[in-house]
Design a protein around this motif. Structure first.
Motif, PDB file in Angstrom:
ATOM      1  N   GLY A  10     -61.342 -50.054 -35.309  1.00 51.40           N
ATOM      2  CA  GLY A  10     -60.436 -50.437 -34.224  1.00 51.40           C
ATOM      3  C   GLY A  10     -61.143 -51.314 -33.198  1.00 51.40           C
ATOM      4  N   PHE A  11     -60.470 -51.547 -32.090  1.00 50.15           N
ATOM      5  CA  PHE A  11     -61.010 -52.439 -31.047  1.00 50.15           C
ATOM      6  C   PHE A  11     -62.366 -51.948 -30.512  1.00 50.15           C
ATOM      7  CE2 PHE A  11     -60.748 -52.613 -26.213  1.00 50.15           C
ATOM      8  CZ  PHE A  11     -61.567 -53.732 -26.094  1.00 50.15           C
ATOM      9  N   ILE A  12     -62.380 -50.759 -29.916  1.00 50.61           N
ATOM     10  CA  ILE A  12     -63.640 -50.282 -29.336  1.00 50.61           C
ATOM     11  C   ILE A  12     -64.638 -49.974 -30.453  1.00 50.61           C
ATOM     12  CG2 ILE A  12     -64.729 -48.476 -27.920  1.00 50.61           C
ATOM     13  CD1 ILE A  12     -62.049 -48.257 -26.372  1.00 50.61           C
ATOM     14  N   ASP A  33     -62.035 -44.487 -41.115  1.00 51.85           N
ATOM     15  CA  ASP A  33     -60.874 -45.057 -40.419  1.00 51.85           C
ATOM     16  C   ASP A  33     -59.724 -45.126 -41.408  1.00 51.85           C
ATOM     17  OD1 ASP A  33     -59.047 -47.024 -39.120  1.00 51.85           O
ATOM     18  OD2 ASP A  33     -60.697 -47.240 -37.698  1.00 51.85           O
ATOM     19  N   ASP A  34     -58.524 -44.756 -40.973  1.00 53.97           N
ATOM     20  CA  ASP A  34     -57.385 -44.834 -41.903  1.00 53.97           C
ATOM     21  C   ASP A  34     -56.704 -46.203 -41.844  1.00 53.97           C
ATOM     22  OD1 ASP A  34     -55.930 -44.823 -39.554  1.00 53.97           O
ATOM     23  OD2 ASP A  34     -54.735 -43.043 -40.043  1.00 53.97           O
ATOM     24  N   SER A  36     -54.860 -47.563 -39.721  1.00 58.24           N
ATOM     25  CA  SER A  36     -53.480 -47.589 -39.222  1.00 58.24           C
ATOM     26  C   SER A  36     -53.310 -48.649 -38.141  1.00 58.24           C
ATOM     27  CB  SER A  36     -53.060 -46.206 -38.707  1.00 58.24           C
ATOM     28  OG  SER A  36     -54.013 -45.694 -37.806  1.00 58.24           O
ATOM     29  N   THR A  37     -54.249 -48.773 -37.223  1.00 59.92           N
ATOM     30  CA  THR A  37     -54.222 -49.890 -36.271  1.00 59.92           C
ATOM     31  C   THR A  37     -55.485 -50.739 -36.387  1.00 59.92           C
ATOM     32  OG1 THR A  37     -55.144 -48.494 -34.528  1.00 59.92           O
ATOM     33  CG2 THR A  37     -52.750 -48.758 -34.551  1.00 59.92           C
ATOM     34  N   GLY A  38     -56.545 -50.179 -36.943  1.00 54.08           N
ATOM     35  CA  GLY A  38     -57.775 -50.942 -37.152  1.00 54.08           C
ATOM     36  C   GLY A  38     -57.669 -51.764 -38.432  1.00 54.08           C
ATOM     37  N   ILE A  55     -59.028 -38.636 -40.557  1.00 55.92           N
ATOM     38  CA  ILE A  55     -59.781 -37.474 -40.055  1.00 55.92           C
ATOM     39  C   ILE A  55     -59.022 -36.176 -40.356  1.00 55.92           C
ATOM     40  CG2 ILE A  55     -61.120 -38.614 -38.248  1.00 55.92           C
ATOM     41  CD1 ILE A  55     -58.883 -37.778 -36.258  1.00 55.92           C
ATOM     42  N   LEU A  74     -63.646 -41.810 -32.126  1.00 60.57           N
ATOM     43  CA  LEU A  74     -62.717 -42.725 -31.452  1.00 60.57           C
ATOM     44  C   LEU A  74     -61.346 -42.742 -32.120  1.00 60.57           C
ATOM     45  CD1 LEU A  74     -65.107 -45.842 -31.098  1.00 60.57           C
ATOM     46  CD2 LEU A  74     -64.606 -44.137 -29.333  1.00 60.57           C
ATOM     47  N   SER A  78     -53.473 -44.493 -30.650  1.00 59.36           N
ATOM     48  CA  SER A  78     -53.908 -44.932 -29.319  1.00 59.36           C
ATOM     49  C   SER A  78     -52.783 -45.500 -28.458  1.00 59.36           C
ATOM     50  CB  SER A  78     -55.028 -45.969 -29.471  1.00 59.36           C
ATOM     51  OG  SER A  78     -54.586 -47.042 -30.280  1.00 59.36           O
ATOM     52  N   TYR A 142     -49.408 -38.527 -25.850  1.00 59.51           N
ATOM     53  CA  TYR A 142     -50.752 -39.101 -26.012  1.00 59.51           C
ATOM     54  C   TYR A 142     -51.732 -38.415 -25.058  1.00 59.51           C
ATOM     55  CZ  TYR A 142     -54.590 -42.439 -25.391  1.00 59.51           C
ATOM     56  OH  TYR A 142     -55.843 -43.016 -25.267  1.00 59.51           O
ATOM     57  N   LYS A 146     -54.989 -35.921 -25.751  1.00 64.58           N
ATOM     58  CA  LYS A 146     -56.345 -36.226 -25.280  1.00 64.58           C
ATOM     59  C   LYS A 146     -56.912 -35.047 -24.476  1.00 64.58           C
ATOM     60  CE  LYS A 146     -57.197 -40.132 -27.072  1.00 64.58           C
ATOM     61  NZ  LYS A 146     -58.368 -40.294 -27.949  1.00 64.58           N
ATOM     62  N   VAL A 172     -60.110 -50.385 -20.928  1.00 65.15           N
ATOM     63  CA  VAL A 172     -61.190 -51.086 -21.618  1.00 65.15           C
ATOM     64  C   VAL A 172     -60.634 -52.421 -22.129  1.00 65.15           C
ATOM     65  CG1 VAL A 172     -62.935 -50.896 -23.429  1.00 65.15           C
ATOM     66  CG2 VAL A 172     -62.038 -48.810 -22.351  1.00 65.15           C
TER      67      VAL A 172
HETATM   68  P1  NAD Z   1     -57.552 -48.711 -31.655  1.00 67.09           P
HETATM   69  O1  NAD Z   1     -56.142 -48.332 -31.998  1.00 67.09           O
HETATM   70  O2  NAD Z   1     -57.968 -50.137 -31.800  1.00 67.09           O
HETATM   71  O3  NAD Z   1     -58.573 -47.797 -32.466  1.00 67.09           O
HETATM   72  C1  NAD Z   1     -58.244 -46.524 -33.000  1.00 67.09           C
HETATM   73  C2  NAD Z   1     -58.764 -46.501 -34.440  1.00 67.09           C
HETATM   74  O4  NAD Z   1     -58.497 -45.204 -34.995  1.00 67.09           O
HETATM   75  C3  NAD Z   1     -58.047 -47.524 -35.331  1.00 67.09           C
HETATM   76  O5  NAD Z   1     -59.011 -48.237 -36.084  1.00 67.09           O
HETATM   77  C4  NAD Z   1     -57.164 -46.666 -36.245  1.00 67.09           C
HETATM   78  O6  NAD Z   1     -56.946 -47.271 -37.500  1.00 67.09           O
HETATM   79  C5  NAD Z   1     -57.979 -45.381 -36.315  1.00 67.09           C
HETATM   80  N1  NAD Z   1     -57.202 -44.165 -36.630  1.00 67.09           N
HETATM   81  C6  NAD Z   1     -56.019 -43.771 -36.097  1.00 67.09           C
HETATM   82  N2  NAD Z   1     -55.641 -42.585 -36.617  1.00 67.09           N
HETATM   83  C7  NAD Z   1     -56.627 -42.229 -37.488  1.00 67.09           C
HETATM   84  C8  NAD Z   1     -56.823 -41.114 -38.347  1.00 67.09           C
HETATM   85  N3  NAD Z   1     -55.919 -40.109 -38.417  1.00 67.09           N
HETATM   86  N4  NAD Z   1     -57.937 -41.059 -39.109  1.00 67.09           N
HETATM   87  C9  NAD Z   1     -58.852 -42.074 -39.084  1.00 67.09           C
HETATM   88  N5  NAD Z   1     -58.716 -43.158 -38.287  1.00 67.09           N
HETATM   89  C10 NAD Z   1     -57.620 -43.227 -37.510  1.00 67.09           C
HETATM   90  O7  NAD Z   1     -57.781 -48.234 -30.155  1.00 67.09           O
HETATM   91  P2  NAD Z   1     -59.034 -48.445 -29.180  1.00 67.09           P
HETATM   92  O8  NAD Z   1     -58.523 -49.139 -27.967  1.00 67.09           O
HETATM   93  O9  NAD Z   1     -60.185 -48.989 -29.906  1.00 67.09           O
HETATM   94  O10 NAD Z   1     -59.302 -46.935 -28.756  1.00 67.09           O
HETATM   95  C11 NAD Z   1     -60.383 -46.166 -29.266  1.00 67.09           C
HETATM   96  C12 NAD Z   1     -60.340 -44.794 -28.619  1.00 67.09           C
HETATM   97  O11 NAD Z   1     -60.440 -44.914 -27.203  1.00 67.09           O
HETATM   98  C13 NAD Z   1     -59.042 -44.032 -28.878  1.00 67.09           C
HETATM   99  O12 NAD Z   1     -59.342 -42.671 -29.018  1.00 67.09           O
HETATM  100  C14 NAD Z   1     -58.239 -44.261 -27.606  1.00 67.09           C
HETATM  101  O13 NAD Z   1     -57.302 -43.244 -27.395  1.00 67.09           O
HETATM  102  C15 NAD Z   1     -59.355 -44.267 -26.569  1.00 67.09           C
HETATM  103  N6  NAD Z   1     -59.013 -44.976 -25.325  1.00 67.09           N
HETATM  104  C16 NAD Z   1     -58.923 -46.342 -25.321  1.00 67.09           C
HETATM  105  C17 NAD Z   1     -58.608 -46.989 -24.107  1.00 67.09           C
HETATM  106  C18 NAD Z   1     -58.547 -48.501 -24.029  1.00 67.09           C
HETATM  107  O14 NAD Z   1     -58.397 -49.020 -22.904  1.00 67.09           O
HETATM  108  N7  NAD Z   1     -58.637 -49.243 -25.131  1.00 67.09           N
HETATM  109  C19 NAD Z   1     -58.377 -46.243 -22.950  1.00 67.09           C
HETATM  110  C20 NAD Z   1     -58.441 -44.859 -23.013  1.00 67.09           C
HETATM  111  C21 NAD Z   1     -58.798 -44.239 -24.206  1.00 67.09           C
END
Ligand code: NAD
Length: 329
Positions: A10-12, A33-34, A36-38, A55, A74, A78, A142, A146, A172
């Motif tokens: 995913g992003f982070i 990673d599944d 789903s959004t990554g 997971i 992570l 999200s 959500y 968390k 972020v």
């Molecule tokens: P993102 O959606 O880009 O990344 C989440 C990743 O988790 C994706 O690659 C997705 O495919 C994977 N995923 C989802 N469900 C899954 C599962 N059941 N099994 C395996 N993989 C799974 O989001 P992000 O912005 O990179 O966020 C990363 C983390 O940081 C998340 O936990 C999010 O809740 C938290 N967060 C992000 C922000 C932000 O500003 N971006 C703020 C607060 C918290």
């Protein structure tokens, strides 16, 4: 140090992989990673063992956990609106999923689990800045998921001695963050629109404030926590107390682009909080060495990434069918 990063595509996560590859203490990186959004594309060309799976799949999770020293968790559903539409799925990924990761880590004898929580747990609490010991009041499935994940992290530390550290991320931003879905974050939306000569859409009057944190700063804190095995019984805000309104973000963007950016205004969105700012005393005490990237530097890197993406999109269209996406500025 052998790392497992759940949600690493995913992003982070992808930014963390890139930062971790430059960290001498990290010898090996695995991602679960599944997708789903990554996406695989986010990790293209990086030396990482990417395993596709959820997971929530006990067998795949146990295999991914084998031989790991540190887990950075992570993976999550999200999207806040997504969680409102699909609360049971959100609970599965965010609450049950976190419990599964903690349990697998305990069984495998992992040294430490660092996990992503969110400032959304403060929800209806109007206090500013947000202190970790103030009351939480989730406003979405959500945020509730968390909060449950944080609670399990504390419980695993107290019950089994597993070193855990839950970070509450605020807003972020940085390279790799998507602009192209209905609930995309504000900075990628602004940068993409401005680069393509479109007006940026501001919901409300633009005076709402956020504690924007550049993604490399988040990664630096996570890697410092892993390197020094920092753990804490309570969640820790991961933001630096910089309360910036949307007009200030746009002024910075105009400075970088060297030209004005057109604004259009839309009604405030239901559920949007007006102000968000972290109390960062605990973060600074635990991570005295980490300094935050400025908004100017973070935005400049974000703009550069969006420009490179737009150039690549033009390149991949076959000659003669060249689709031209105007990139202004
Ligand atoms: P993102 O959606 O880009 O990344 C989440 C990743 O988790 C994706 O690659 C997705 O495919 C994977 N995923 C989802 N469900 C899954 C599962 N059941 N099994 C395996 N993989 C799974 O989001 P992000 O912005 O990179 O966020 C990363 C983390 O940081 C998340 O936990 C999010 O809740 C938290 N967060 C992000 C922000 C932000 O500003 N971006 C703020 C607060 C918290």
């Amino acid at each position: 140090m052998r790392l497992l990063i759940t949600g690493g595509a995913g992003f982070i996560g992808a930014n963390l992989v890139r930062n971790a590859l430059a960290e001498p203490a990290v010898t090996d990186i695995r991602v679960l990673d599944d997708l789903s959004t990554g996406s695989r594309a986010n990790l293209a060309g990086l030396d990482v063992d990417l395993r596709e799976g959820s997971i929530l799949d006990e067998t795949r999770l146990a295999r991914a956990m084998t031989g790991r020293d540190v887990v950075v968790h992570l993976a999550a559903m999200s999207s806040v609106p997504g969680s409102v539409e699909h609360p049971i799925a959100a609970h599965g990924a965010n609450a049950t999923g976190t419990l599964c990761v903690l349990e697998a880590a305990r069984r495998e004898g992992v040294r430490q689990v660092v996990l992503a929580s969110s400032s959304s747990v403060y929800g209806a609490n109007p206090d500013l800045p947000k202190h970790e010991l103030t009351w939480t009041s989730p406003l979405s499935p959500y945020a509730a998921g968390k909060l449950a994940g944080e609670a399990y992290a504390s419980a695993y530390q107290a019950s089994y001695g597993l070193a855990t550290l839950a970070f509450r991320f605020f807003n972020v931003y940085g390279p790799g963050q998507r602009h192209d879905h209905p609930y995309a974050a504000v900075i990628p939306r602004f940068v993409h629109a401005a680069l393509h000569g479109e007006p940026v859409v501001i919901h409300g009057d633009g005076r709402q404030t956020r504690d924007f944190t550049y993604v490399d700063t988040v990664c630096a804190v996570i890697l410092d926590a892993a390197r020094r095995s920092v753990h804490h019984p309570q969640p820790v805000n991961l933001a630096f107390g910089t309360r910036t309104d949307l007009h200030a973000v746009l002024a910075e963007l105009e400075q970088i682009l060297g030209r004005p950016v057109e604004r259009s205004f839309a009604p405030r969105r239901v559920g949007d909080v007006l102000h968000s700012e972290a109390d960062n005393q605990l973060l600074r005490r635990l991570f005295p060495e980490v300094t935050a990237a400025s908004l100017a530097d973070g935005l400049r890197a974000t703009v550069a990434w969006h420009r490179a993406q737009a150039a690549r999109r033009v390149d991949v269209v076959p000659q003669g069918k060249r689709r031209v996406e105007p990139v202004a500025g």
